[in-house]
Enzyme design. Structure first.
Site, short mmCIF file in Angstrom:
data_model
loop_
_atom_site.label_atom_id
_atom_site.label_comp_id
_atom_site.label_asym_id
_atom_site.label_seq_id
_atom_site.Cartn_x
_atom_site.Cartn_y
_atom_site.Cartn_z
CD GLU A 51 29.55 39.51 34.52
OE1 GLU A 51 29.84 39.49 33.31
OE2 GLU A 51 29.79 38.56 35.30
CG ASP A 76 37.04 42.75 37.06
OD1 ASP A 76 36.29 41.85 37.49
OD2 ASP A 76 38.13 43.04 37.61
CG ASP A 125 36.03 40.36 48.77
OD1 ASP A 125 35.37 40.08 49.79
OD2 ASP A 125 37.27 40.45 48.78
CG ASP A 161 30.44 32.43 47.36
OD1 ASP A 161 30.55 33.47 46.66
OD2 ASP A 161 31.14 32.23 48.36
C1 LIG Z 1 35.48 37.19 43.16
S1 LIG Z 1 35.80 37.87 41.59
C2 LIG Z 1 34.37 37.42 40.65
C3 LIG Z 1 34.63 37.49 39.17
C4 LIG Z 1 33.49 36.98 38.28
N1 LIG Z 1 32.29 37.76 38.44
C5 LIG Z 1 33.20 35.52 38.57
O1 LIG Z 1 32.12 35.25 39.15
O2 LIG Z 1 34.01 34.67 38.21
C6 LIG Z 1 35.49 39.60 41.89
C7 LIG Z 1 35.91 40.48 40.73
O3 LIG Z 1 35.57 41.81 41.03
C8 LIG Z 1 36.64 42.67 40.64
N2 LIG Z 1 36.57 43.85 41.50
C9 LIG Z 1 36.55 43.88 42.84
N3 LIG Z 1 36.44 45.14 43.28
C10 LIG Z 1 36.38 45.93 42.17
C11 LIG Z 1 36.26 47.33 41.97
N4 LIG Z 1 36.15 48.14 42.99
N5 LIG Z 1 36.23 47.79 40.71
C12 LIG Z 1 36.35 46.94 39.67
N6 LIG Z 1 36.46 45.60 39.79
C13 LIG Z 1 36.48 45.10 41.04
C14 LIG Z 1 37.89 41.84 40.82
O4 LIG Z 1 38.93 42.34 40.00
C15 LIG Z 1 37.42 40.46 40.45
O5 LIG Z 1 37.64 40.16 39.09
#
Ligand SMILES: C[S@@+](CC[C@H](N)C(=O)[O-])C[C@H]1O[C@@H](n2cnc3c(N)ncnc32)[C@H](O)[C@@H]1O
Length: 225
Positions: A51, A76, A125, A161
């Site tokens: 994931e 993450d 994101d 989303d």
């Molecule tokens: C919008 S959150 C979504 C978290 C989770 N999947 C959820 O749906 O609740 C995006 C996640 O991706 C992680 N993330 C973003 N860019 C990343 C990267 N380049 N390497 C590791 N983690 C990353 C962020 O730390 C964050 O926890």
């Protein structure tokens, strides 16, 4: 750093299911577990599912409960978020769950070719700005980087989303000759019988509370000659 965050980081050091590797080490030597996750971490030969951007790891834990015949690793960079999933998996003695704290861009330093059978990308994101396009987790270069660790028939799921990221990803998948296996611009209307899509992440709840619809794509990378 807040006390709570400090405590979570300290816990993370003790969890047997949490792997953390400094970026410099990964770049120079690769992760010692690369190519050895089955033998040395899970101690079985079950397929490994990732994931990406797992946050609190709802899919990692939720799928781990439903599929004891597979192994799951949440990835993450934010340790305080991953703590939630690692704590739950530890408390519930789930031996098919791992968490890897690293940058997604470095996963080819962490896994060998063919070591990963499936990938879930959950609410990343969308990186809408054009100058950020290479950061999108379904950008062409990212997909080719994933290929370096995937089995040839691996499946990739994107749940988001973002109608922008959904449309962008469909365009990339079709434009590069990959194979769409399933797609929905609104899972509540079109996929309400899909049990796997019912696992709800933290960000999914936040977006649903704002009235956003949730989209889904399942695809496979094209074979290379
Ligand atoms: C919008 S959150 C979504 C978290 C989770 N999947 C959820 O749906 O609740 C995006 C996640 O991706 C992680 N993330 C973003 N860019 C990343 C990267 N380049 N390497 C590791 N983690 C990353 C962020 O730390 C964050 O926890």
């Amino acid at each position: 750093m807040g006390k709570n965050k400090h405590r979570k980081f300290a816990d993370n050091e003790t969890f047997a299911n949490m792997v953390q590797a400094p970026r410099a080490d990964l770049l120079e030597n690769g992760l010692p577990l690369k190519g050895k996750w089955h033998k040395e971490f899970f101690k079985n030969n079950k397929p490994i599912v990732l994931e990406l951007g797992c946050g609190k790891g709802e899919y990692t834990v939720g799928l781990g409960e439903r599929f004891p015949d597979k192994n799951f690793i949440g990835i993450d960079i934010k340790g305080a978020r991953m703590w939630r999933g690692a704590r739950t998996a530890t408390d519930n003695k789930m031996d098919n769950i791992g968490f890897l704290r690293t940058h997604i861009e470095l996963i080819h330093n962490c896994f060998a070719k063919g070591e990963v059978s499936e990938v879930w990308i959950t609410f990343p994101d969308p990186q809408i700005k054009y100058r950020r396009r290479k950061k999108r987790l379904t950008a062409p270069d990212m997909l080719e980087m994933y290929r370096k660790v995937l089995t040839d028939d691996a499946i990739i799921h994107l749940k988001t989303d973002s109608q922008f990221l959904h449309g962008y990803t469909l365009g990339i998948v079709e434009g590069y000759g990959h194979k769409v296996l399933d797609s929905s611009y609104d899972i509540d209307r079109q996929k309400s019988d899909n049990e796997l899509l019912k696992i709800r992440t933290n960000y999914e709840s936040i977006f649903r509370d704002k009235g956003m619809t949730i989209t889904y794509i399942k695809f496979q990378l094209c074979k290379l000659d």
